[in-house]
Design an enzyme around this catalytic site. Structure first.
Site, short mmCIF file in Angstrom:
data_model
loop_
_atom_site.label_atom_id
_atom_site.label_comp_id
_atom_site.label_asym_id
_atom_site.label_seq_id
_atom_site.Cartn_x
_atom_site.Cartn_y
_atom_site.Cartn_z
N GLU A 10 -7.52 -45.86 -10.80
CA GLU A 10 -7.28 -46.99 -9.92
C GLU A 10 -6.26 -46.51 -8.89
O GLU A 10 -5.15 -46.10 -9.26
CB GLU A 10 -6.73 -48.19 -10.71
CG GLU A 10 -6.50 -49.41 -9.83
CD GLU A 10 -5.84 -50.59 -10.58
OE1 GLU A 10 -5.74 -50.54 -11.82
OE2 GLU A 10 -5.41 -51.52 -9.89
N ASP A 34 2.81 -57.33 -8.83
CA ASP A 34 3.44 -56.09 -9.27
C ASP A 34 4.92 -56.22 -9.55
O ASP A 34 5.66 -56.89 -8.84
CB ASP A 34 3.20 -54.99 -8.23
CG ASP A 34 1.77 -54.47 -8.28
OD1 ASP A 34 1.31 -54.17 -9.39
OD2 ASP A 34 1.12 -54.41 -7.23
#
Lengths: 273, 389
Positions: free
Chosen positions: A58, A69
């Site tokens: 990824e 995140d």
């Protein structure tokens, strides 16, 4: 009819999941922000991870305001943006990783860069890199239809998310949209390392399997070989992100980063075997 | 056309929606349900109305600013949100969301703050309802709004400095959303403006529209112009919404032109931005050619935000509200002018509204103008004193 049907990104992604199921283990999919610490060093990091046993990747397209995140991936994204890693540069990196590793690569982004570029154009550009699919972190199933249409038109495999908080109706709605795989968020929270293995994976996998054969990839909060092995028992793939990114941004040099990441990915691959 | 509520996808026309990580989606849907139910419940309204009158001090007065009216040659009225408890309109929303938090059975509240007014108002509501309170605030804002940081702590809140990005409001919203992704089961996010994913823009508008509803009752004749500053846009939405579409009433939202639009250092998301997704909603935002969020700039921490509520984006496209901007310097001049002519120090946010009125005095001659004096300026006195040297 003109040229023969070409294998799409989604086909290649499906082939990977089928091969992993046949071999009885989950795919190891390391996450790394594109082009850190530099473009060329980044290519070498992905190669080193491929050699160490990664089954695919990824690649994070850096975004200025990544709501899903935690601090480590935020910092890496900021570092990349400051170094001029724009969307086209990140996509160039994706293309190089595809070319040099031969592994299935998923590009990861947030919704706004896609909208800014234009959904169709963005998906076309991702498909051109040779990536097999796309993950859009802040796109729930409710808003996903135009993106799934573009994925279908370009042959890319797009994921939809299921979280521990997702109820049965939402889970079914996501599956009904026929994503290429379910990105199962193993922990409530943003990306980042946790001390304990997720207690959610078994139940989440069971709930999904009960309804569908769609491949399941676990991510978020998976940061040790043991945690990866635990998640891998219930899923078709495991994404390890912050623990890898941290090793890169904390390394004293590109060479140090390469050996740290290779040894860590090797340990996870061994745990998943 | 003004919309009573967004459509089933949480959209005001093309704007709004729910672009949130899946982990948050169930909480947003639950919140929509809880708000819809509470808002239809007379007992929620009677509890809220009681608090708004006896605790917040509503209705806030409308003051005829005669001296400055005479100087400018217009008929200027001030809607005195600065006189609401804690010194700004923010309390209208936090008391209502606090009540809703209790109703939802959650015990912990998080909030973001720019100027500190929403943080103080949230900390106040949390003290009132005995809720744990955590406020995220950019480190740059902590520096320029030290008084409000202490006020929040005094009220029992924990203030967490946000060091990412430019350390301003955008980063504080993002940090609060990240906290919420992890804490969603036990925590309610009291967002401070008409921004964020559905149902926040709609809910906060409903909680703030009391400003305009009061104004309608307080004035015998509708004004020609209503002016309000726009950062995220909650005070403007609150005063505008009941008047949107009313014939003869011009609504003017004033954004921050910062150091000048031409310098690129501003907060004029509607004037200079383009549609995109920020903090969970499709709206006008400041972004580069690749969709990266740009930093805003304003002397006023509350206007220092690269996005705006999605309903404002809808109003802009539908030409229901006119959006303009004034610079930092113009706002500071207006700040001083209101102080010396009326004995009122406005928040720097509100000073932006007055600055536009001063600039346009000639074209507004003879008209009745209402300025939403969204907050008091005590928090800004030190900053302005620093500029004066």
């Amino acid at each position: 009819m003109g040229e023969a049907m070409r294998e799409t990104g989604r086909d290649r992604l499906n082939a990977m999941f089928a091969a992993m199921r046949a071999s009885g283990r989950a795919a190891l999919l390391p996450y790394l922000t594109a082009a850190i610490p530099t473009f060329e060093a980044s290519v070498r990091l992905f190669k080193a991870m491929a050699d160490a046993g990664a089954d695919g990747f990824e690649v994070g397209i850096p975004y200025a305001d990544p709501l899903m995140d935690g601090p480590v991936i935020m910092r890496a994204g900021r570092q990349a943006l400051d170094a001029g890693v724009t969307v086209p540069v990140a996509l160039d990196l994706v293309a190089r990783v595809v070319e040099e590793t031969g592994k299935p690569v998923l590009a990861m982004t947030y919704v706004n860069p896609v909208l800014r570029r234009g959904i169709e154009r963005f998906f076309n550009e991702v498909a051109t890199t040779g990536a097999v699919g796309l993950i859009i972190a802040d796109l729930p199933a409710d808003e996903a239809v135009p993106f799934l249409e573009a994925a279908s038109a370009t042959g890319l495999g797009m994921s939809l998310f299921v979280a521990p908080t997702t109820d049965d109706a939402r889970l079914q709605a996501a599956l009904d949209l026929d994503p290429a795989f379910i990105y199962a968020i193993a922990e409530v929270g943003v990306t980042g390392e946790r001390d304990d293995a997720s207690s959610n994976t078994e139940r989440m996998a069971a709930r999904i399997r009960e309804r569908s054969d769609t491949p399941i990839v676990f991510g978020v909060g998976i940061s040790t070989p043991d945690q990866a092995a635990a998640a891998g028992r219930h899923g078709d793939g495991v994404i390890v992100g912050s623990a890898i990114v941290r090793r890169v941004i904390d390394a004293g040099s590109a060479a140090e980063a390469e050996s740290a990441v290779a040894s860590f990915v090797g340990d996870i691959a061994a745990a998943l075997a | 056309m003004r919309l009573d509520r967004p459509d089933e996808r949480g959209r005001f026309g093309a704007y709004g929606g729910m672009f949130a990580p899946e982990t948050l989606m169930p909480a947003l849907i639950d919140l929509e349900g809880a708000f819809t139910e509470a808002w239809a419940d007379p007992s929620f309204h009677s509890d809220l109305d009681e608090l708004l009158s006896s605790y917040v001090g509503r209705p806030t007065p409308v003051y005829h600013a005669e001296r400055i009216s005479a100087e400018l040659g217009i008929d200027l009225w001030l809607k005195r949100e600065d006189l609401a408890h804690t010194g700004a309109h923010k309390i209208n929303n936090t008391v209502a969301q606090g009540l809703l938090t209790t109703r939802m059975g959650k015990r912990r509240v998080i909030a973001e703050t720019g100027a500190g007014q929403h943080g103080v108002a949230t900390a106040t509501a949390c003290a009132l309802f005995d809720l744990e309170c955590v406020v995220y605030m950019g480190e740059k804002d902590i520096e320029r709004q030290a008084l409000n940081v202490y006020r929040m702590e005094l009220l029992g809140a924990e203030v967490i400095p946000v060091t990412t990005g430019a350390g301003t409001l955008k980063d504080a919203v993002s940090a609060a959303l990240r906290d919420w992704v992890a804490s969603v089961a036990s925590t309610h996010y009291i967002i401070g403006s008409v921004v964020g994913p559905h149902p926040f823009p709609w809910m906060v508008r409903e909680f703030q529209k009391v400003i305009g509803e009061e104004l309608k009752r307080q004035l015998e004749v509708p004004p020609h112009v209503i002016v309000a500053p726009v950062g995220g846009g909650s005070n403007a939405m609150g005063i505008f919404y009941p008047f949107v579409g009313d014939e003869g009433v011009t609504l003017v939202g004033v954004e921050a032109a910062g150091r000048g639009i031409e310098t690129g250092m501003h907060g004029a998301s509607l004037g200079e931005g383009s549609p995109g997704v920020l903090h969970g909603a499709m709206t006008y935002m400041l972004q580069d050619e690749f969709g990266q969020v740009l930093e805003a700039h304003s002397i006023s921490a509350g206007l220092d935000y690269p996005g705006v509520g999605p309903e404002h984006a809808y109003f802009k496209d539908a030409q229901l509200v006119r959006y303009v901007s004034v610079t930092d310097d113009e706002a500071v001049v207006a700040f001083h002018r209101l102080a010396v002519t009326e004995g009122i120090t406005p928040a720097l946010e509100s000073a932006h509204g007055l600055a536009w009125i001063i600039r346009e005095a000639e074209s507004l001659a003879g008209q009745t103008v209402v300025l939403n004096l969204s907050g008091r300026g005590d928090k800004d006195v030190q900053q302005v004193a620093g500029l004066d040297g």
